[in-house]
Design a protein around this motif. Sequence first.
Motif, mmCIF file in Angstrom:
data_model
loop_
_atom_site.group_PDB
_atom_site.id
_atom_site.type_symbol
_atom_site.label_atom_id
_atom_site.label_comp_id
_atom_site.label_asym_id
_atom_site.label_seq_id
_atom_site.Cartn_x
_atom_site.Cartn_y
_atom_site.Cartn_z
ATOM 1 N N VAL B 180 2.342 -1.151 -9.272
ATOM 2 C CA VAL B 180 3.767 -1.451 -9.151
ATOM 3 C C VAL B 180 4.155 -2.513 -10.167
ATOM 4 O O VAL B 180 3.486 -3.543 -10.274
ATOM 5 C CB VAL B 180 4.090 -1.977 -7.733
ATOM 6 N N VAL B 181 5.211 -2.243 -10.914
ATOM 7 C CA VAL B 181 5.815 -3.298 -11.732
ATOM 8 C C VAL B 181 7.053 -3.747 -10.975
ATOM 9 O O VAL B 181 7.980 -2.971 -10.768
ATOM 10 C CB VAL B 181 6.184 -2.790 -13.140
ATOM 11 N N SER B 182 7.059 -5.007 -10.544
ATOM 12 C CA SER B 182 8.130 -5.469 -9.670
ATOM 13 C C SER B 182 9.422 -5.672 -10.457
ATOM 14 O O SER B 182 9.439 -5.595 -11.685
ATOM 15 C CB SER B 182 7.731 -6.792 -9.018
ATOM 16 N N SER B 183 10.484 -5.947 -9.730
ATOM 17 C CA SER B 183 11.728 -6.360 -10.363
ATOM 18 C C SER B 183 11.450 -7.601 -11.217
ATOM 19 O O SER B 183 10.761 -8.520 -10.783
ATOM 20 C CB SER B 183 12.759 -6.678 -9.277
ATOM 21 N N ALA B 184 11.968 -7.607 -12.445
ATOM 22 C CA ALA B 184 11.654 -8.722 -13.342
ATOM 23 C C ALA B 184 12.376 -10.005 -12.929
ATOM 24 O O ALA B 184 11.779 -11.079 -12.879
ATOM 25 C CB ALA B 184 12.021 -8.344 -14.776
ATOM 26 N N GLU B 185 13.660 -9.886 -12.602
ATOM 27 C CA GLU B 185 14.441 -11.075 -12.274
ATOM 28 C C GLU B 185 14.228 -11.516 -10.830
ATOM 29 O O GLU B 185 14.499 -12.660 -10.484
ATOM 30 C CB GLU B 185 15.935 -10.797 -12.487
ATOM 31 N N ARG B 186 13.808 -10.591 -9.982
ATOM 32 C CA ARG B 186 13.713 -10.883 -8.543
ATOM 33 C C ARG B 186 12.325 -10.515 -8.017
ATOM 34 O O ARG B 186 12.202 -9.651 -7.136
ATOM 35 C CB ARG B 186 14.779 -10.084 -7.796
ATOM 36 N N PRO B 187 11.285 -11.147 -8.502
ATOM 37 C CA PRO B 187 9.936 -10.689 -8.128
ATOM 38 C C PRO B 187 9.391 -11.310 -6.838
ATOM 39 O O PRO B 187 8.358 -10.876 -6.353
ATOM 40 C CB PRO B 187 9.092 -11.151 -9.319
ATOM 41 N N LEU B 188 10.073 -12.330 -6.284
ATOM 42 C CA LEU B 188 9.432 -13.077 -5.189
ATOM 43 C C LEU B 188 9.112 -12.213 -3.959
ATOM 44 O O LEU B 188 8.011 -12.311 -3.423
ATOM 45 C CB LEU B 188 10.278 -14.294 -4.784
ATOM 46 N N PRO B 189 10.033 -11.343 -3.500
ATOM 47 C CA PRO B 189 9.652 -10.504 -2.349
ATOM 48 C C PRO B 189 8.443 -9.617 -2.646
ATOM 49 O O PRO B 189 7.608 -9.390 -1.766
ATOM 50 C CB PRO B 189 10.916 -9.669 -2.101
ATOM 51 N N ALA B 190 8.318 -9.145 -3.885
ATOM 52 C CA ALA B 190 7.166 -8.315 -4.239
ATOM 53 C C ALA B 190 5.883 -9.134 -4.163
ATOM 54 O O ALA B 190 4.833 -8.650 -3.726
ATOM 55 C CB ALA B 190 7.341 -7.734 -5.641
ATOM 56 N N ILE B 191 5.950 -10.383 -4.598
ATOM 57 C CA ILE B 191 4.769 -11.248 -4.552
ATOM 58 C C ILE B 191 4.363 -11.506 -3.104
ATOM 59 O O ILE B 191 3.191 -11.428 -2.735
ATOM 60 C CB ILE B 191 5.056 -12.571 -5.291
ATOM 61 N N THR B 192 5.363 -11.782 -2.266
ATOM 62 C CA THR B 192 5.051 -12.016 -0.850
ATOM 63 C C THR B 192 4.538 -10.731 -0.194
ATOM 64 O O THR B 192 3.631 -10.773 0.628
ATOM 65 C CB THR B 192 6.293 -12.540 -0.110
ATOM 66 N N LEU B 193 5.098 -9.591 -0.603
ATOM 67 C CA LEU B 193 4.602 -8.322 -0.063
ATOM 68 C C LEU B 193 3.134 -8.113 -0.444
ATOM 69 O O LEU B 193 2.342 -7.611 0.356
ATOM 70 C CB LEU B 193 5.443 -7.144 -0.560
#
Lengths: 317, 288
Positions: B180-193
């Motif tokens: 998965v390449v997360s959202s660039a500007e909004r990556p924090l939820p992806a990191i927590t996920l």
Amino acid sequence: MATASSPAELTDATRDETSLSRFLQGLPGVDQVGVEARAASLGTRSIKKAAKLWAIDTAISMVDLTTLEGADTRGKVRSLAAKARRPDPDRPDAPPVAAVCVYPDLAATAVEALDGTGVGVASVATAFPSGRSSREVKLADVALAVEAGATEVDMVIDRGAFLEGRYGYVFDEIRAVKQACGDAHLKVIIETGELATYDNVRRASWLGLLAGGDFIKTSTGKVSPAATLPVTHVMLQAVRDWYDATGQLRGVKPAGGIRSTKDALRYLVAVHEVAGEEWLTPELFRFGASSLLNDLLLQRRTQHDGHYSGPDYVAVD
Amino acid sequence: MSDRVSVAKTYKLYLDGKFPRSESGRTYPVTDSAGGFLANASHASRKDVRDAVSAARKAFGGWSGATAYNRGQVLYRVAEVLEGRREQFAAEVAACEGVSTAESSAIVDAAVDRWVWYAGWTDKIASVLGAANPVAGPYFSFTVPEPTGVVGVLAPQSSSLLGLVSVLAPVVATGCTAVVVSSAERPLPAITLSEVLATADVPGGVVNVLTGRADELGPWLASHADVNAIDPTGASREARVDLAQRASNTVKRVLTVPADEPDWTRRPDISRLRRYLEAKTVWHPKGT
């Protein structure tokens, strides 16, 4: 660090058990921290683009494609031989490997499959991998391989005798095997994973060289740890010092545990920096490996195609 | 509140079940919707893509070979842990997407529900998409859906949690593994996920989360010969043609996605699951 020995000193060392012992025990100790740090720092060197392509092709041509399993069949050896001849059939410019390495009873199959290709057949011998048998049995093992037509013989030293300090016994054994080899090249496996210290690795390397081994080889691949960079450094120093003392070029073969292209490139950097440029040839440096070739081929394709390749596209075994 | 100094974080990637830095050593600052500093995130490079794909490939055998029931249990567990982190997710979604706390809580709830919805499909999808085929011959012919392999997911750029869950859950529910390449500007939820996934029985390598630019990493995923499908949702519109062209050099599924991000709150259907499955048909000879 360098052990500057004159040819006369080396002749003297092999006169009898006592002088051999004195010579080997008198070798300078290995600076463990130093050699590990140097191996690690050389491992970070970056090889890119044209140099990387050259290194990958060189590494492919240095591979001793190995299968040493109880479950080996003649069919498996034949398919391995086909891969050795032409590692990447879609890219005929990929060089063939140096040799195929098998157990002695399968050497004849490999010789037949590789007839006329220029790819060598290496056979392990002398009660591989433990080396625990009588000398008669070991020599018969070598004879089996040589009669089958193996061009290279990989022998194991008697580690038990070596660790007990019976250097003369090990020396005589290597000599006897060398004689039994005839024209076949002899690789002496010192099994560094069982030697415990770098000092012992250096002693065993010199012992192998003194006794006439054409190659010194790190390990059987059956013992962990197998080949490591620092151990290979120590062995490369030994062959370089041997060259300085005698003018003879001897080879080194790390075996076991080298699986990725990255690892292989680190070894090539070590060869270049520790031994020298003239060792960057299959005549003087080999990789004992099975899965390494797969990764080398994948990376070779990545370099040529400009995108990452996958195991669906090369013959992965 | 006291004047306690807040801990500034530099988050890492999630790769092969571990949290390494980017191979390139790059990081970039993540800001909230108003432009205030939130944290630093790793800026993944093509070599991280390569490592992630080999991790996903390594994990594929085990994950696709697990029973559908077992996969479902693992995914339900993910939903449980996700819910346990509800407040953290709500705060991050609110900060990243600039929505109110009430709205972000609703988004997190929807994300948990979405995950549960896909978890439920793991052991049912084969009955819906598989078939016993009527054939004119002495054969028992049946079709079973099988996971296609490693899937490259360019996650939605604006919906940082619900959108991410909506594109990731169907991949892992089918038995595929994901890069998965997360959202660039909004990556924090992806990191927590990814922290949720790491602590919820999901085997390492099944999901690999890279934070970085979809338009930089997408081409490497699309051209990678060992990736079997790609979801270009997070790529810019201009980049999608290029992605499809690169993907065409290998047999690779490229998902057809709407030009703009869809409304993720809409009830999903099984179309995303279907796209990550291949049909295997078996002809079994019958006696007489």
